[in-house]
Each structure stands twice: as C-alpha cells, then as structure tokens.
Write a protein that holds these residues in place. Structure first.
Motif, PDB file in Angstrom:
ATOM      1  N   SER A  34       0.868  -1.180   0.000  1.00  0.00           N
ATOM      2  CA  SER A  34       0.000   0.000   0.000  1.00  0.00           C
ATOM      3  C   SER A  34       0.908   1.236   0.000  1.00  0.00           C
ATOM      4  CB  SER A  34      -0.873  -0.006   1.259  1.00  0.00           C
ATOM      5  OG  SER A  34      -0.079   0.249   2.401  1.00  0.00           O
ATOM      6  N   ASN A  50       1.488  11.551  15.411  1.00  0.00           N
ATOM      7  CA  ASN A  50       0.457  11.083  14.481  1.00  0.00           C
ATOM      8  C   ASN A  50      -0.887  10.930  15.199  1.00  0.00           C
ATOM      9  OD1 ASN A  50       2.235  10.756  12.249  1.00  0.00           O
ATOM     10  ND2 ASN A  50       2.973   8.826  13.125  1.00  0.00           N
ATOM     11  N   PRO A  54      -0.847  -2.459   7.060  1.00  0.00           N
ATOM     12  CA  PRO A  54      -1.686  -1.394   6.519  1.00  0.00           C
ATOM     13  C   PRO A  54      -2.956  -1.230   7.371  1.00  0.00           C
ATOM     14  CG  PRO A  54      -1.192  -3.008   4.808  1.00  0.00           C
ATOM     15  CD  PRO A  54      -0.710  -3.569   6.113  1.00  0.00           C
ATOM     16  N   GLY A  98       1.698   6.978   9.684  1.00  0.00           N
ATOM     17  CA  GLY A  98       0.345   7.434   9.368  1.00  0.00           C
ATOM     18  C   GLY A  98      -0.436   6.395   8.583  1.00  0.00           C
ATOM     19  N   GLY A  99      -1.600   6.012   9.092  1.00  0.00           N
ATOM     20  CA  GLY A  99      -2.451   5.040   8.403  1.00  0.00           C
ATOM     21  C   GLY A  99      -2.025   3.589   8.580  1.00  0.00           C
ATOM     22  N   LEU A 100      -0.920   3.363   9.313  1.00  0.00           N
ATOM     23  CA  LEU A 100      -0.465   1.982   9.509  1.00  0.00           C
ATOM     24  C   LEU A 100      -0.721   1.556  10.950  1.00  0.00           C
ATOM     25  CD1 LEU A 100       2.982   2.310   7.713  1.00  0.00           C
ATOM     26  CD2 LEU A 100       0.919   1.210   6.802  1.00  0.00           C
ATOM     27  N   SER A 153       6.893   7.542   9.601  1.00  0.00           N
ATOM     28  CA  SER A 153       5.684   7.704   8.789  1.00  0.00           C
ATOM     29  C   SER A 153       4.702   6.580   9.057  1.00  0.00           C
ATOM     30  CB  SER A 153       6.060   7.719   7.314  1.00  0.00           C
ATOM     31  OG  SER A 153       7.100   8.617   7.108  1.00  0.00           O
ATOM     32  N   GLU A 179       1.038   3.784   1.933  1.00  0.00           N
ATOM     33  CA  GLU A 179       1.529   4.113   3.286  1.00  0.00           C
ATOM     34  C   GLU A 179       2.672   3.182   3.687  1.00  0.00           C
ATOM     35  OE1 GLU A 179      -1.697   3.375   2.695  1.00  0.00           O
ATOM     36  OE2 GLU A 179      -2.682   5.322   2.884  1.00  0.00           O
ATOM     37  N   LEU A 180       2.466   1.900   3.409  1.00  0.00           N
ATOM     38  CA  LEU A 180       3.485   0.923   3.797  1.00  0.00           C
ATOM     39  C   LEU A 180       4.747   1.111   2.947  1.00  0.00           C
ATOM     40  CD1 LEU A 180       3.580  -1.275   5.949  1.00  0.00           C
ATOM     41  CD2 LEU A 180       2.918  -2.948   4.237  1.00  0.00           C
ATOM     42  N   LYS A 219       5.846   3.874   1.703  1.00  0.00           N
ATOM     43  CA  LYS A 219       6.529   5.086   2.176  1.00  0.00           C
ATOM     44  C   LYS A 219       7.341   4.772   3.440  1.00  0.00           C
ATOM     45  CE  LYS A 219       5.536   9.786   3.741  1.00  0.00           C
ATOM     46  NZ  LYS A 219       4.698  10.319   4.802  1.00  0.00           N
ATOM     47  N   TYR A 220       6.707   4.048   4.346  1.00  0.00           N
ATOM     48  CA  TYR A 220       7.392   3.691   5.586  1.00  0.00           C
ATOM     49  C   TYR A 220       8.584   2.766   5.289  1.00  0.00           C
ATOM     50  CZ  TYR A 220       8.285   2.054  10.284  1.00  0.00           C
ATOM     51  OH  TYR A 220       8.904   1.745  11.458  1.00  0.00           O
TER      52      TYR A 220
END
Lengths: 172, 134
Positions: free
Chosen positions: A10, A91, A172, A102-104, A100, A12-13, A15-16
C-alpha cells in the motif's frame, strides 16, 4: 509466510518501507541520563511487581546489589527516554510523527535481550540504536512488515548492560 | 536456598489482570503515546475489543514468573520471546516458567516462558537463560 513483491505494498506501507530501508545500518547514540530510584520504582509498580529488589535499597543490598535494580526489561520497555515530541508532531494514533506510521497499524512482535548486568539505580545510561533489518512478508491476513532494531545500553564507563533486538510488526 | 530446580519443573506462575489503569500507567512510565494502549475509542476504531496490552508488559509479566520462581539468587542473562496474540484490558494473563535445561554444574538454567490469556490461547512464548549469582 512468503516474500512478496514490494510493488504490491500500500502507498503508506511503501513510504514507511522506503524511509526505514534508507536508515538500515545507521547508528545513533543517545544519552539517556541517570536512571533514578523513582523511575525504577514507578516501572515496577506499573508492571504490578512488588519485588523488594525494585523498591527497597536495604533489600537490594542484602541480596548483594549496591542499590535497587530495575526489572529485567525496563530498559527495553521505555519507548522514549527524552522529553518526547510536541503534540503537533505526533500522528493521530499517538505514534511519533518522526516515523511515517500514518495510516499503519504498529505492534511489538518480539525481542531478544542479552542482559550482561542488571541496571542499578543511579547509573548514567547511553543507548546506541541501529536499525538492523526490514522484511516484508505475506501473512495469512495480508502484507506484514517486520522492522528489527538493535539497542545497546551501556553506562558512562562504556560497560554494556543490555543488548536488545526488538521487532515491530507494521500493517496497513 | 541453594537447591537447583530440576529439568521439567515449573518454577513460577504469575497471573496479571491488566486494567485500563495499569495500561495507562505503563504507557505513562514508558512515555509511550500510542493510543491503542489507553484510548478505548481509538482501539475500537482499529477493530480491537479493548485497549491493548503492551508487548513489553506481556514480557514483563512472563519475566516475573522467572524472577519470582527462581528468587534473588539467580539473575536473568538472556531473553528471547515472540508475541503471538494481542491481549486487552480485562483479560487474565497467566505467565509460567519451566526449566528445560540445566548446565552440568547447575549454575546456568534455560527456561521456557509462556503467557496464555483467559481462553488459554498463547499470547507470548520464549526462552530465558538465568545464571546462579553464587
């Protein structure tokens, strides 16, 4: 669990993953400072352990320690020894905004600790942190990312007290 | 107390009943701001039935089974564990420590640690080595 193609992550994942991957092998040294009686006693109370070695200097001395000692995983369990971040840098889920997340969803997955010396109250402690590895796997319930970090805690003479390899699970 | 526990012997059992108060205090003392441990509505939004027990609190509970079981004559020298399942405030978490190996001189013990929740599911399992201090 099998290795998976990183393109399937995903956003978000991904990016992290990219952020952590770029820091694998980096060593960062932090001065934790003196770990005092209050900190040890509060940690022991929070885990619900009434062991006198964690509370009572006389009991600790009778057992051959110079002062009260910390429960074995106190150094490992503290997330942040510093002042922490200002709230606008955190966050929405409460995790530090410096990662990061965020969203995880994040949770502790396991740990290996080598305890060379117990932590005695009054010790001036340093923490050397190295990001060891990042692995992405396909679990039963979807993609899982495992991030393993080494923390080496030592005193102000350089004596290593505790080496921890901890793994967090990011989803995620 | 110089008796060396025998292989196969369960030396310690501790039951921890985490409450929202305990999880809040563990978050506070470890400066852990992750909301899943102390904000019920956030935990629910992430799909959890309650606030989550911290992985290090599971470990602290399991290690307590070792330190209580062996007493002050022993010191933990290494720990390895995996958290297999989350647990939540209101659960009863039973930690046990069992001797699985003893060195020839009896001064180094290997223990299996395990923590199960109220329905008997394993939350944590691992291995500890402990050395005699005498």
């Amino acid at each position: 669990m099998t290795e998976i193609d990183l393109h399937e992550l995903s956003p978000e994942l991904a990016k992290y993953h990219e952020e952590v991957q770029s820091h694998v092998g980096d060593r960062e040294r932090r001065h934790i400072g003196i770990v005092d009686h209050r900190m040890i006693r509060r940690y022991a109370v929070a885990i619900g352990d009434a062991n006198p070695l964690y509370q009572d200097a006389d009991a600790a001395k009778a057992a051959g320690y110079p002062d009260i000692i910390a429960p074995p995983n106190m150094l490992a369990g503290v997330v942040d020894w510093g002042p922490g971040l200002m709230e606008d840098e955190i966050n929405p889920d409460g995790t530090p905004g410096s990662h990061s997340f965020g969203g995880l969803r994040v949770m502790g997955a396991g740990e290996e600790m080598e305890i060379l010396h117990p932590l005695v109250a009054g010790t001036d402690v340093y923490d050397d942190e190295v990001i060891d590895s990042v692995e992405v796997k396909q679990g039963r319930s979807g993609v899982l990312m495992f991030v393993t970090t080494l923390h080496e805690f030592s005193d102000d003479t350089g004596k290593v007290l505790n080496r921890n390899r901890r793994t967090i699970l990011v989803r995620p | 107390m110089n008796t060396v526990p025998a292989v196969g012997e369960q030396v310690g059992e501790v039951v921890m009943r985490p409450t929202p108060l305990q999880l809040f205090r563990y978050s506070a003392v470890t400066w852990n701001t992750h909301l899943i441990h102390f904000d019920q509505s956030w935990a629910a939004d992430e799909g959890y039935p309650g606030v989550l027990v911290h992985s290090h609190l599971h470990a602290a509970n399991a290690l307590r089974a070792v330190t209580e079981g062996l007493g002050a004559d022993w010191q933990i020298s290494s720990v390895s564990y995996r958290v297999l399942r989350p647990a939540f405030a209101g659960d009863a978490l039973t930690a046990t420590a069992e001797i699985v190996e003893s060195s020839e001189d009896g001064k180094l013990l290997t223990l299996a640690i395990k923590e199960v929740d109220g329905s008997g599911e394993t939350c944590l399992e691992g291995t500890v080595t402990a050395g005699s201090r005498s």
